[in-house]
Motif scaffolding. Structure first.
Motif, PDB file in Angstrom:
ATOM      1  N   VAL A 500      37.638  39.705  52.759  1.00  0.00           N
ATOM      2  CA  VAL A 500      38.680  40.307  51.924  1.00  0.00           C
ATOM      3  C   VAL A 500      39.981  40.394  52.711  1.00  0.00           C
ATOM      4  CG1 VAL A 500      39.288  42.323  50.530  1.00  0.00           C
ATOM      5  CG2 VAL A 500      36.877  41.684  50.816  1.00  0.00           C
ATOM      6  N   HIS A 501      41.090  40.012  52.042  1.00  0.00           N
ATOM      7  CA  HIS A 501      42.408  40.199  52.656  1.00  0.00           C
ATOM      8  C   HIS A 501      43.403  40.684  51.616  1.00  0.00           C
ATOM      9  CE1 HIS A 501      42.859  36.144  50.942  1.00  0.00           C
ATOM     10  NE2 HIS A 501      44.180  36.393  50.921  1.00  0.00           N
ATOM     11  N   ASP A 502      44.444  41.339  52.086  1.00  0.00           N
ATOM     12  CA  ASP A 502      45.536  41.792  51.231  1.00  0.00           C
ATOM     13  C   ASP A 502      46.431  40.587  50.955  1.00  0.00           C
ATOM     14  OD1 ASP A 502      47.847  42.809  50.135  1.00  0.00           O
ATOM     15  OD2 ASP A 502      48.073  44.438  51.585  1.00  0.00           O
ATOM     16  N   SER A 503      46.439  40.133  49.702  1.00  0.00           N
ATOM     17  CA  SER A 503      47.159  38.888  49.378  1.00  0.00           C
ATOM     18  C   SER A 503      48.675  39.027  49.508  1.00  0.00           C
ATOM     19  CB  SER A 503      46.806  38.439  47.955  1.00  0.00           C
ATOM     20  OG  SER A 503      47.162  39.440  47.015  1.00  0.00           O
ATOM     21  N   VAL A 535      38.135  36.602  49.211  1.00  0.00           N
ATOM     22  CA  VAL A 535      38.675  37.427  48.126  1.00  0.00           C
ATOM     23  C   VAL A 535      40.098  37.839  48.467  1.00  0.00           C
ATOM     24  CG1 VAL A 535      38.454  39.596  46.862  1.00  0.00           C
ATOM     25  CG2 VAL A 535      36.408  38.269  47.419  1.00  0.00           C
ATOM     26  N   ALA A 536      41.032  37.458  47.593  1.00  0.00           N
ATOM     27  CA  ALA A 536      42.441  37.835  47.759  1.00  0.00           C
ATOM     28  C   ALA A 536      42.678  39.116  46.979  1.00  0.00           C
ATOM     29  CB  ALA A 536      43.350  36.712  47.272  1.00  0.00           C
ATOM     30  N   THR A 547      50.763  33.044  52.528  1.00  0.00           N
ATOM     31  CA  THR A 547      49.335  33.410  52.493  1.00  0.00           C
ATOM     32  C   THR A 547      48.589  32.597  51.444  1.00  0.00           C
ATOM     33  OG1 THR A 547      49.774  35.649  53.274  1.00  0.00           O
ATOM     34  CG2 THR A 547      47.718  35.293  52.081  1.00  0.00           C
ATOM     35  N   ILE A 548      49.198  32.450  50.256  1.00  0.00           N
ATOM     36  CA  ILE A 548      48.559  31.688  49.179  1.00  0.00           C
ATOM     37  C   ILE A 548      48.328  30.239  49.596  1.00  0.00           C
ATOM     38  CG2 ILE A 548      48.850  30.807  46.834  1.00  0.00           C
ATOM     39  CD1 ILE A 548      50.407  33.362  46.195  1.00  0.00           C
ATOM     40  N   ALA A 562      37.937  28.189  46.620  1.00  0.00           N
ATOM     41  CA  ALA A 562      39.277  28.737  46.787  1.00  0.00           C
ATOM     42  C   ALA A 562      39.229  30.255  46.676  1.00  0.00           C
ATOM     43  CB  ALA A 562      40.215  28.165  45.725  1.00  0.00           C
ATOM     44  N   PRO A 563      40.174  30.977  47.313  1.00  0.00           N
ATOM     45  CA  PRO A 563      40.189  32.444  47.262  1.00  0.00           C
ATOM     46  C   PRO A 563      40.181  32.969  45.828  1.00  0.00           C
ATOM     47  CG  PRO A 563      41.746  31.656  48.897  1.00  0.00           C
ATOM     48  CD  PRO A 563      41.255  30.438  48.183  1.00  0.00           C
ATOM     49  N   ILE A 564      39.447  34.059  45.627  1.00  0.00           N
ATOM     50  CA  ILE A 564      39.335  34.684  44.299  1.00  0.00           C
ATOM     51  C   ILE A 564      40.313  35.848  44.238  1.00  0.00           C
ATOM     52  CG2 ILE A 564      37.783  35.819  42.673  1.00  0.00           C
ATOM     53  CD1 ILE A 564      35.447  34.479  44.194  1.00  0.00           C
ATOM     54  N   PRO A 565      41.341  35.772  43.408  1.00  0.00           N
ATOM     55  CA  PRO A 565      42.294  36.885  43.312  1.00  0.00           C
ATOM     56  C   PRO A 565      41.730  38.021  42.474  1.00  0.00           C
ATOM     57  CG  PRO A 565      42.931  35.118  41.837  1.00  0.00           C
ATOM     58  CD  PRO A 565      41.720  34.626  42.571  1.00  0.00           C
ATOM     59  N   ILE A 566      41.859  39.257  42.960  1.00  0.00           N
ATOM     60  CA  ILE A 566      41.396  40.422  42.211  1.00  0.00           C
ATOM     61  C   ILE A 566      42.392  41.565  42.362  1.00  0.00           C
ATOM     62  CG2 ILE A 566      38.964  39.815  42.624  1.00  0.00           C
ATOM     63  CD1 ILE A 566      38.892  42.335  44.484  1.00  0.00           C
TER      64      ILE A 566
END
Length: 637
Positions: A500-503, A535-536, A547-548, A562-566
């Protein structure tokens, strides 16, 4: 209530070590010699060697060894006291100063040495006591609860000598402390819970009372003897005199059953321990190992799950204890459910806050089954123990199953598991805890609370095909990653790793990438490769363009999704929990490759190709040589 059958052996002890201590001249050596030889010594030595008493003299034929001591050798005395199973403290009935020394020196000394064993106070030389020298024992016993009993004796007159050591051995083999609170004068809670379970097991018709026939069956099981009709009447009379509601039209109620045991313990009798041990309990009032699940043989990458038989049992239990029929177990209903276990197994971490609850704090069926699934993964032996406490009557081994090895799952390209464990990694303030909390329906909080220790949440995830899987999310604090990965099999229990990261924060992504590479490298080097998902989080904030782009590139380079944005704040989770389960179900996919891993793989390919070329070349040489020999043989003929 019952007769103790001394021929039945309930203890696995091979002996009891009793240390005799007290002031010089109080009669320690004479007490020991008289107990061993049944004769008073005319000239007792100042210190005796260890003395073994005949086992036929004692309960369960467990032998007793007596250790004499002297105060002058403090090192030896302290060592013997620390090794004691029980301590007999002596004073001389004709010397009140030696009695005073019990409370001013000996009993405080035992506490200083942390000697936590039963203490028997023996007043020796009672034949020499002047009536004006009588002492009061009650204040000392009230101040020092470790005193099991006090007894006066005389070696010279052979008064109550054997009883001193009988009481000491009984205090070890049948201790009062786990059963009875001397200060409150009531049964201890764990004892009550065990006796309630035994009562329910003996109440065959489930009418809440033991009939005369059921009471007699109980007597036969525990004491190998029937109750006469007059004895049953006597039992009921005793209960009715103390508490009339201990009886009803159907027989002896649970309260009456407990009263009988309370009376028995207060009188120093052994019946309660006999009953507990007959039903499989040990001195800690937990079921003995032979009543539970035998050790489970499994590799590090195998887990344990409940069987369908155990799950069906739990569904019925949930319905039975959901007294108000609201589809949830409130605190009182849950306490009632576990009232036959030593304690509730879910009162502390990691279980206390791990599951879904309704607005009133009630535990839903999903939450109930999820809690059992979590406990089965973390501690299957305790899981089965608690199943037995709440009424599971099947073979303990039928309640759980061991899953396939994860390495086999990868080869078969699917998993046979119903319960998956996901490790959640990420830097501080990335949003890990918010994901865990949202998973069990907790509302989003703007207040940041750092996670210093691992925490778990668990819930059931419905799949598109209609099946249901249980997902355990285990949050790994950033500061704990190094310690976790210091173990060779750190990832063996992990079905899927979530990063998990802060997008909106580039540094958060950089740190998450470092953790991803670290975990992936550990998996490659140990053979415990795991599917990984990025997880973004905080998708409601202004995204960081770098970052994206970078996260998309990294996921492509490593061969994962690919990262999952939530957004936990907005409640938009983009089916992330289903996608985590899907990755775990197909463990051959979404396994990241590091640069080092790619290099190793390329090296293995080159090595394999070189070996193949070499083997082909060798085969050509061998074939050519064979052909030449055939040709030469033909020409020579």
């Amino acid at each position: 209530m019952a007769r103790f059958d001394s021929s039945t052996k309930f203890n696995s002890r091979t002996g009891v070590r009793i240390v005799v201590a007290g002031d010089r001249g109080t009669g320690k050596s004479s007490l020991i010699i008289t107990a061993a030889t049944e004769s008073f010594p005319t000239n007792a030595p100042s210190l005796l060697p260890s003395t073994r008493l005949p086992e036929v003299m004692f309960l369960d034929r467990v032998p007793v060894t007596l250790i004499d001591t002297c105060l002058e050798n403090r090192g030896k005395l302290d060592d013997e006291l620390k090794r004691a199973d029980a301590v007999v403290l002596t004073y001389a009935c004709d010397q009140t100063s030696t009695f005073d020394r019990l409370s001013t020196f000996w009993l405080p000394e035992l506490r200083r040495l942390e000697v936590k064993v039963p203490v028997i106070v023996a007043g020796c030389k009672v034949d020499l006591r002047d009536e004006q020298q009588a002492v009061s024992l009650k204040p000392v016993m009230k101040q020092f609860r470790e005193i099991e009993t006090c007894i006066e004796c005389s070696a010279y007159r052979h008064i109550q000598i054997a009883e001193v050591f009988y009481d000491a051995q009984k205090a070890v083999l049948y201790p009062t402390a786990p059963l009875f609170d001397q200060e409150a004068q009531t049964l201890k809670l764990r004892c009550v819970r065990a006796l309630k379970r035994i009562f329910i097991l003996c109440d065959h018709d489930r009418d809440g009372a033991l009939s005369d026939a059921e009471l007699n069956d109980f007597q036969i099981k525990c004491f190998n003897a029937s109750l006469q009709p007059s004895e049953i009447v006597g039992i009921k009379s005793i209960v009715h005199e103390i508490y009339p509601k201990g009886l009803n039209e159907n027989g002896l109620t649970l309260t009456g059953f407990l009263i009988l045991h309370e009376i028995s313990i207060e009188k120093g009798r052994l019946e309660t321990w006999t009953v507990l041990r007959k039903f499989g309990y040990n001195n800690d009032i937990r079921l003995r190992d032979d009543q539970l699940l035998p050790p489970i043989k499994r590799t590090a990458d195998q887990s344990v799950e409940l069987t369908s038989e155990a799950v069906e049992f739990l569904r019925k239990v949930f319905t039975l204890f959901d007294c108000d029929g609201d589809g949830a177990l409130n605190a009182l209903e849950l306490n009632d459910l576990f009232s036959t276990a030593p304690e509730s197994p879910w009162s502390e971490a990691p279980y206390a806050n791990a599951v879904e609850k309704n607005a009133l704090g009630g535990l839903s069926l999903n939450g109930f089954l999820s809690e059992w699934a979590l406990m089965s993964v973390l501690d299957p032996v305790i899981t089965v123990e608690n199943l037995i406490y709440i009424g599971y009557a099947g073979d303990p081994s039928s309640a759980v199953r061991v899953t396939r090895k994860r390495r086999v799952d990868r080869k078969k390209q699917n998993s046979d598991r119903n319960v998956f464990q996901g490790f959640v990694f990420g830097p501080k303030e990335a949003g890990k805890s918010s994901i865990l909390h949202s998973f069990v329906g907790r509302s989003f909080s703007e207040v940041y609370m750092p996670t210093n220790e691992e925490q778990y949440t668990v819930n059931i995830v419905s799949q598109p095909d209609g099946t249901e899987k249980t997902l355990i999310l285990r949050e790994i604090p950033e500061d704990s990653v190094e310690k976790l990965l210091s173990h060779q099999d750190a990832l063996a229990a992990c079905d899927v790793a979530v990063f998990v990261h802060d997008s909106s924060n580039e540094s958060s992504w950089i740190r998450a990438t470092e953790l991803l590479v670290q975990v992936a490298s550990h998996g490659e080097s140990t053979g415990y490769e795991v599917p990984c998902i990025i997880v973004a989080a905080k998708d409601d904030l202004e995204p960081n363009p770098t970052t994206i782009q970078d996260s998309t590139r990294v996921s492509q380079d490593m061969g994962i999704e690919a990262p999952i944005p939530i957004s936990a704040k907005l409640g938009d989770f983009n089916n992330v929990f289903r996608r985590i389960v899907r990755a775990a179900e197909h463990p051959h996919l979404s396994i990241p490759e590091t640069e080092a891993g790619k290099s190793r793989k390329q090296h293995r390919k080159l090595l394999k190709r070189s070996l193949m070329v070499a083997s082909v070349g060798a085969a050509v040489v061998v074939f050519g040589l064979a052909a030449y020999r055939v040709y030469a043989a033909r020409t020579s003929s």
